[in-house]
Write an enzyme that holds these catalytic residues in place. Structure first.
Site, PDB file in Angstrom:
ATOM      1  N   CYS A  34       0.851  -1.179   0.000  1.00 11.98           N
ATOM      2  CA  CYS A  34       0.000   0.000   0.000  1.00 11.98           C
ATOM      3  C   CYS A  34       0.890   1.234   0.000  1.00 11.98           C
ATOM      4  O   CYS A  34       2.094   1.140   0.212  1.00 11.98           O
ATOM      5  CB  CYS A  34      -0.876   0.021   1.240  1.00 11.98           C
ATOM      6  SG  CYS A  34      -1.770  -1.520   1.449  1.00 11.98           S
ATOM      7  N   ARG A  53       1.429   1.834  -5.913  1.00 13.75           N
ATOM      8  CA  ARG A  53       1.729   0.803  -4.916  1.00 13.75           C
ATOM      9  C   ARG A  53       0.497  -0.037  -4.573  1.00 13.75           C
ATOM     10  O   ARG A  53       0.604  -1.055  -3.877  1.00 13.75           O
ATOM     11  CB  ARG A  53       2.249   1.457  -3.632  1.00 13.75           C
ATOM     12  CG  ARG A  53       3.488   2.304  -3.832  1.00 13.75           C
ATOM     13  CD  ARG A  53       3.914   2.923  -2.529  1.00 13.75           C
ATOM     14  NE  ARG A  53       4.240   1.899  -1.568  1.00 13.75           N
ATOM     15  CZ  ARG A  53       5.408   1.295  -1.475  1.00 13.75           C
ATOM     16  NH1 ARG A  53       6.388   1.636  -2.281  1.00 13.75           N
ATOM     17  NH2 ARG A  53       5.616   0.355  -0.578  1.00 13.75           N
ATOM     18  N   TRP A  81      -3.651  -1.892  -1.388  1.00 12.32           N
ATOM     19  CA  TRP A  81      -3.608  -3.145  -2.154  1.00 12.32           C
ATOM     20  C   TRP A  81      -3.994  -4.208  -1.142  1.00 12.32           C
ATOM     21  O   TRP A  81      -3.234  -4.517  -0.224  1.00 12.32           O
ATOM     22  CB  TRP A  81      -2.201  -3.387  -2.688  1.00 12.32           C
ATOM     23  CG  TRP A  81      -2.104  -4.528  -3.656  1.00 12.32           C
ATOM     24  CD1 TRP A  81      -2.341  -4.488  -4.995  1.00 12.32           C
ATOM     25  CD2 TRP A  81      -1.697  -5.872  -3.350  1.00 12.32           C
ATOM     26  NE1 TRP A  81      -2.127  -5.722  -5.545  1.00 12.32           N
ATOM     27  CE2 TRP A  81      -1.727  -6.591  -4.564  1.00 12.32           C
ATOM     28  CE3 TRP A  81      -1.309  -6.531  -2.199  1.00 12.32           C
ATOM     29  CZ2 TRP A  81      -1.401  -7.929  -4.648  1.00 12.32           C
ATOM     30  CZ3 TRP A  81      -0.979  -7.876  -2.278  1.00 12.32           C
ATOM     31  CH2 TRP A  81      -1.026  -8.567  -3.497  1.00 12.32           C
ATOM     32  N   ASN A 141       0.934   0.102   6.073  1.00  7.18           N
ATOM     33  CA  ASN A 141       1.333  -0.701   4.916  1.00  7.18           C
ATOM     34  C   ASN A 141       2.059  -1.919   5.444  1.00  7.18           C
ATOM     35  O   ASN A 141       3.018  -1.776   6.197  1.00  7.18           O
ATOM     36  CB  ASN A 141       2.264   0.121   4.010  1.00  7.18           C
ATOM     37  CG  ASN A 141       2.929  -0.741   2.944  1.00  7.18           C
ATOM     38  OD1 ASN A 141       2.358  -1.721   2.497  1.00  7.18           O
ATOM     39  ND2 ASN A 141       4.140  -0.367   2.549  1.00  7.18           N
ATOM     40  N   GLY A 142       1.613  -3.110   5.061  1.00  3.38           N
ATOM     41  CA  GLY A 142       2.285  -4.330   5.515  1.00  3.38           C
ATOM     42  C   GLY A 142       1.281  -5.324   6.047  1.00  3.38           C
ATOM     43  O   GLY A 142       0.090  -5.252   5.741  1.00  3.38           O
ATOM     44  N   GLU A 161      10.427 -11.585 -21.208  1.00  5.82           N
ATOM     45  CA  GLU A 161      10.067 -10.222 -20.805  1.00  5.82           C
ATOM     46  C   GLU A 161       8.940  -9.680 -21.693  1.00  5.82           C
ATOM     47  O   GLU A 161       7.995  -9.050 -21.207  1.00  5.82           O
ATOM     48  CB  GLU A 161      11.329  -9.335 -20.875  1.00  5.82           C
ATOM     49  CG  GLU A 161      11.111  -7.839 -20.734  1.00  5.82           C
ATOM     50  CD  GLU A 161      10.555  -7.417 -19.378  1.00  5.82           C
ATOM     51  OE1 GLU A 161      10.412  -8.252 -18.480  1.00  5.82           O
ATOM     52  OE2 GLU A 161      10.228  -6.219 -19.251  1.00  5.82           O
ATOM     53  N   LYS A 170       5.324  -8.590 -20.199  1.00  8.65           N
ATOM     54  CA  LYS A 170       4.801  -7.235 -20.354  1.00  8.65           C
ATOM     55  C   LYS A 170       3.450  -7.255 -21.054  1.00  8.65           C
ATOM     56  O   LYS A 170       2.532  -6.555 -20.653  1.00  8.65           O
ATOM     57  CB  LYS A 170       5.824  -6.415 -21.155  1.00  8.65           C
ATOM     58  CG  LYS A 170       5.919  -5.033 -20.726  1.00  8.65           C
ATOM     59  CD  LYS A 170       7.046  -4.691 -19.786  1.00  8.65           C
ATOM     60  CE  LYS A 170       7.045  -5.398 -18.461  1.00  8.65           C
ATOM     61  NZ  LYS A 170       8.209  -5.077 -17.663  1.00  8.65           N
ATOM     62  N   GLU A 184       0.745  -8.617 -18.702  1.00  9.46           N
ATOM     63  CA  GLU A 184       0.574  -7.755 -17.531  1.00  9.46           C
ATOM     64  C   GLU A 184      -0.323  -6.543 -17.824  1.00  9.46           C
ATOM     65  O   GLU A 184      -1.173  -6.199 -17.011  1.00  9.46           O
ATOM     66  CB  GLU A 184       1.980  -7.296 -17.112  1.00  9.46           C
ATOM     67  CG  GLU A 184       2.064  -6.384 -15.933  1.00  9.46           C
ATOM     68  CD  GLU A 184       3.505  -6.082 -15.551  1.00  9.46           C
ATOM     69  OE1 GLU A 184       4.399  -6.153 -16.422  1.00  9.46           O
ATOM     70  OE2 GLU A 184       3.738  -5.762 -14.380  1.00  9.46           O
ATOM     71  N   HIS A 235       8.143 -28.894 -28.296  1.00 10.65           N
ATOM     72  CA  HIS A 235       8.040 -29.914 -27.245  1.00 10.65           C
ATOM     73  C   HIS A 235       6.731 -29.763 -26.478  1.00 10.65           C
ATOM     74  O   HIS A 235       6.708 -29.931 -25.258  1.00 10.65           O
ATOM     75  CB  HIS A 235       9.247 -29.827 -26.310  1.00 10.65           C
ATOM     76  CG  HIS A 235      10.543 -30.102 -27.005  1.00 10.65           C
ATOM     77  ND1 HIS A 235      10.928 -31.361 -27.397  1.00 10.65           N
ATOM     78  CD2 HIS A 235      11.514 -29.262 -27.434  1.00 10.65           C
ATOM     79  CE1 HIS A 235      12.101 -31.291 -28.019  1.00 10.65           C
ATOM     80  NE2 HIS A 235      12.472 -30.019 -28.063  1.00 10.65           N
ATOM     81  N   LYS A 286       3.025  -2.014  -7.870  1.00  9.24           N
ATOM     82  CA  LYS A 286       4.382  -1.800  -8.370  1.00  9.24           C
ATOM     83  C   LYS A 286       5.413  -2.604  -7.595  1.00  9.24           C
ATOM     84  O   LYS A 286       6.274  -3.244  -8.169  1.00  9.24           O
ATOM     85  CB  LYS A 286       4.711  -0.306  -8.299  1.00  9.24           C
ATOM     86  CG  LYS A 286       6.109   0.065  -8.779  1.00  9.24           C
ATOM     87  CD  LYS A 286       6.218  -0.052 -10.268  1.00  9.24           C
ATOM     88  CE  LYS A 286       7.590   0.349 -10.779  1.00  9.24           C
ATOM     89  NZ  LYS A 286       7.790  -0.164 -12.146  1.00  9.24           N
TER      90      LYS A 286
HETATM   91  O1  M6R Z   1      10.989  -4.018  -7.650  1.00  3.24           O
HETATM   92  P1  M6R Z   1      11.407  -5.327  -8.243  1.00  3.24           P
HETATM   93  O2  M6R Z   1      12.308  -5.170  -9.402  1.00  3.24           O
HETATM   94  O3  M6R Z   1      11.984  -6.264  -7.211  1.00  3.24           O
HETATM   95  O4  M6R Z   1      10.065  -5.984  -8.754  1.00  3.24           O
HETATM   96  C1  M6R Z   1      10.058  -7.269  -9.281  1.00  3.24           C
HETATM   97  C2  M6R Z   1       8.762  -7.562 -10.000  1.00  3.24           C
HETATM   98  O5  M6R Z   1       7.677  -7.461  -9.118  1.00  3.24           O
HETATM   99  C3  M6R Z   1       8.532  -6.610 -11.174  1.00  3.24           C
HETATM  100  O6  M6R Z   1       9.596  -6.640 -12.064  1.00  3.24           O
HETATM  101  C4  M6R Z   1       7.239  -6.989 -11.910  1.00  3.24           C
HETATM  102  O7  M6R Z   1       7.410  -8.218 -12.538  1.00  3.24           O
HETATM  103  C5  M6R Z   1       6.886  -5.894 -12.928  1.00  3.24           C
HETATM  104  N1  M6R Z   1       5.524  -5.513 -12.741  1.00  3.24           N
HETATM  105  C6  M6R Z   1       7.072  -6.318 -14.341  1.00  3.24           C
HETATM  106  O8  M6R Z   1       6.736  -5.315 -15.249  1.00  3.24           O
END
Ligand code: M6R
Length: 615
Positions: A2, A29, A74, A100-101, A488, A492, A495, A511, A610
């Site tokens: 959060c 966040r 969150w 937060n936590g 990647e 992306k 996501e 495979h 994030k």
């Molecule tokens: O802050 P971090 O690099 O440790 O975060 C890792 C992942 O949570 C982050 O890269 C996530 O996969 C992204 N949303 C990808 O775009």
């Protein structure tokens, strides 16, 4: 996961805008609900199951105060709802708190509090704090700053778990209490006001002087400043640090989305990651690794720990380090490594990669690696983050704030940090002729211009993305150094556009996944001028025979691409080893445009946040 913010000032107004603007910057966040408390002689609380924009409408233009706390959520405990939104309060409405936590012992505490007659209104873990503090305050003869601070310490000492907490107490105007344990929190120091926030984007508009709270820190803020102390009440002296970037870096700058702005920040992110690290005289690569030359010379293996996009950067790092230095590199998901069997590991170098520096799994993996005797180097973006602080050395990527949930510019920055690490190791271990290394260093310095040229192809990429946007499912293929870029690209796309996507090594598709190929399943194939070009070309021909439309990302002088695929995105020519930078930039644009074509909410994809600060 959060975002929290608090302000205490010597004014009677102004807190509303500071809190709401700060929340907007922290929304990345978590964004399933939001709330604010404006604390004056009485406390007004506004909460909504919507986002900060809805909260702003709800608060209106007249309510204000000089002190307040706010939260964007969150959800962990309790579904997103107005009731479960923060701030939470005690039975009497005297204590108001944002958190937060996760308070791990909350159910035991809640049961005991309920047995004592406390009325809970939410399903959150956070609410136990308010009721615990209520009891401690009720036991005081007099609620003054000194007594309330001691009561706050006693309350915090009852909590297990992760928390960044900011709370106010009715009857103590102009005071906020805060505590941190395994969740980020900083204090911003300005004239006549003190702020708390989960990160610096929320306070940089008001001050560049910040104190990063550490685990176990408690704090009392007044308009005059900050008092830091530990759980026993012992004062902690910590000098403020100066934030090196400006508010403009945390704003969209005219782009439709943060993600697009941050993709366009890519060339600058490359330059910033390399800034002050490459020199014409030996040592040619100068990094703050926290290890002397003898130690660097002796590194015989590397373990890389990361999640998500950072994991993909780590996989590229593996290819690059193994190629240039010739030492084995293992890349492990942080979430797997932290619970893995303790095999006999030679103490070596562990590299923890994390943009936020707060990812719970990577932090836990880092601690595990340290306990197994590894020296830990972290590759982080956020200065002062927990992972950075717990590492033996930090390679900051210096990308500036990244707000879009999808990591983009930070990925390029991470790649650059890993190239530099590989160059440094190759230099000190003498694994490459000096002339080859100089050539590579020059090549890396040139990549920001190449990425800039990729970004100029945005329109062509958008046209191809519009075709992909119609699909329900998509595959990304790459081999060797471009295999992680296929992963990647798929991450992306899924996501932010919600199109199901999988990344595969070019050789693996037959495979099993071949069974899923149809004319409606686009395949994005990545080609580089490397030793596996012809193998990858054969893989594409095999795919094409099953009917999918093939989109190829390749370098400018590839003469075969048009015969292989239906659509071609060309990036500038470069050494194969640097194609992760150019191809990733193209794929970031491809997913952005696909998501935009589908009308998705790009900067805040559903169910995500994030930084993932819970397990
Ligand atoms: O802050 P971090 O690099 O440790 O975060 C890792 C992942 O949570 C982050 O890269 C996530 O996969 C992204 N949303 C990808 O775009």
């Amino acid at each position: 996961m959060c975002g929290i913010i608090g302000i205490v000032s010597d004014a009677h107004s102004g807190a509303r805008e500071i809190l709401l603007n700060g929340l907007e910057r922290l929304e990345y966040r978590g964004y399933d609900s939001a709330g604010v408390a404006l604390v004056d002689e009485s406390t007004a609380i506004y909460k909504t199951a919507g986002r900060v924009a809805a909260l702003r409408r709800m608060v209106g233009a007249s309510a204000d105060a000089g002190t307040g706390i706010a939260h964007t959520r969150w959800a962990t405990h309790g579904p997103p709802s107005e009731t479960n939104s923060h701030p939470h309060k005690d039975c009497k409405g005297r204590v108001v708190v944002v958190h937060n936590g996760i308070i791990e012992n909350f159910s035991t505490l809640k049961k005991a509090l309920q047995d004592d007659g406390h009325q809970f209104v939410s399903q959150t873990d956070t609410e136990v704090f308010a009721h615990l503090f209520e009891d401690e305050l009720a036991a005081l003869d007099k609620v003054d700053l000194e007594n309330a601070t001691a009561a706050f310490r006693r309350t915090i000492s009852k909590l297990d778990g992760q928390y960044a907490i900011v709370t106010s107490v009715a009857g103590l105007p102009g005071v906020l209490f805060a505590a941190r344990s395994h969740a980020p929190l900083l204090a911003g120091l300005a004239d006549g006001m003190t702020l708390f926030a989960s990160d610096a984007t929320a306070v940089v508009e008001h001050t560049k002087q910040v104190v990063y709270l550490e685990d176990g820190d408690l704090a009392v803020a007044t308009p005059e400043g900050l008092h830091l102390f530990d759980i026993d009440g012992k004062t902690i002296e910590r000098a403020p640090q100066t934030i090196s970037w400006d508010i403009e870096d945390a704003q969209k700058g005219g782009y439709d989305h943060f993600m697009l702005k941050e993709i366009y920040d890519g060339p600058r992110a490359i330059n910033d990651a390399l800034a002050g690290r490459l020199f014409p005289t030996p040592p040619h690569v100068r990094l703050e690794l926290g290890m002397d030359d003898a130690r660097l010379r002796g590194i015989g293996r590397i373990l890389i720990l990361a999640c998500g996009t950072s994991f993909h950067a780590g996989m590229v790092g593996k290819y690059v380090i193994e190629k240039l230095v010739g030492i084995p590199v293992e890349v492990a998901y942080s979430s797997e490594y932290r619970y893995g069997s303790e095999v006999r590991e030679e103490p070596g170098l562990a590299v923890a990669i994390s943009q936020s520096g707060e990812t719970a799994d990577t932090l836990a993996a880092l601690r595990e690696a340290r306990s197994r005797g590894h020296t830990v180097l972290s590759v982080c973006n956020v200065v002062g983050s927990t992972i950075a602080r717990e590492s033996d050395g930090v390679l900051y990527i210096q990308s500036g704030p990244e707000i879009g949930v999808a990591a983009t510019k930070s990925f390029l920055g991470q790649l650059c940090a890993l190239y530099l690490l590989a160059f440094r190791l190759a230099e000190i271990q003498g694994t490459l002729p000096a002339s080859d290394l100089r050539e590579l260093e020059r090549g890396l310095q040139h990549t920001s211009r190449l990425v800039d040229q990729v970004l100029q192809k945005s329109e062509t990429i958008a046209e191809q993305a519009a075709l992909i946007a119609k699909a329900d499912s998509c595959f990304f293929l790459g081999r060797q150094v471009l295999y992680p870029i296929a992963l990647e690209g798929a991450l992306k796309l899924k996501e932010i556009s919600y199109i199901h996507a999988e990344g595969y090594s070019g050789g693996e598709l037959k495979h099993g996944p071949f069974a899923l190929l149809t004319p409606d399943t686009p395949v994005v194939a990545l080609l580089a001028p490397d030793g596996v070009y012809s193998k990858m070309a054969s893989n594409i021909i095999e795919v094409k025979a099953r009917g999918p439309q093939v989109f190829i990302v390749t370098t400018a002088s590839d003469t075969e691409a048009e015969q292989l695929g239906d659509h071609v995105i060309r990036v500038p020519d470069t050494e194969a080893i640097f194609t992760p930078l150019t191809h990733a930039a193209a794929l970031h644009l491809l997913s952005y445009h696909a998501a935009a074509a589908r009308g998705c909410e790009i900067d805040k994809p559903r169910n995500l946040a994030k930084s993932v600060t819970v397990e």
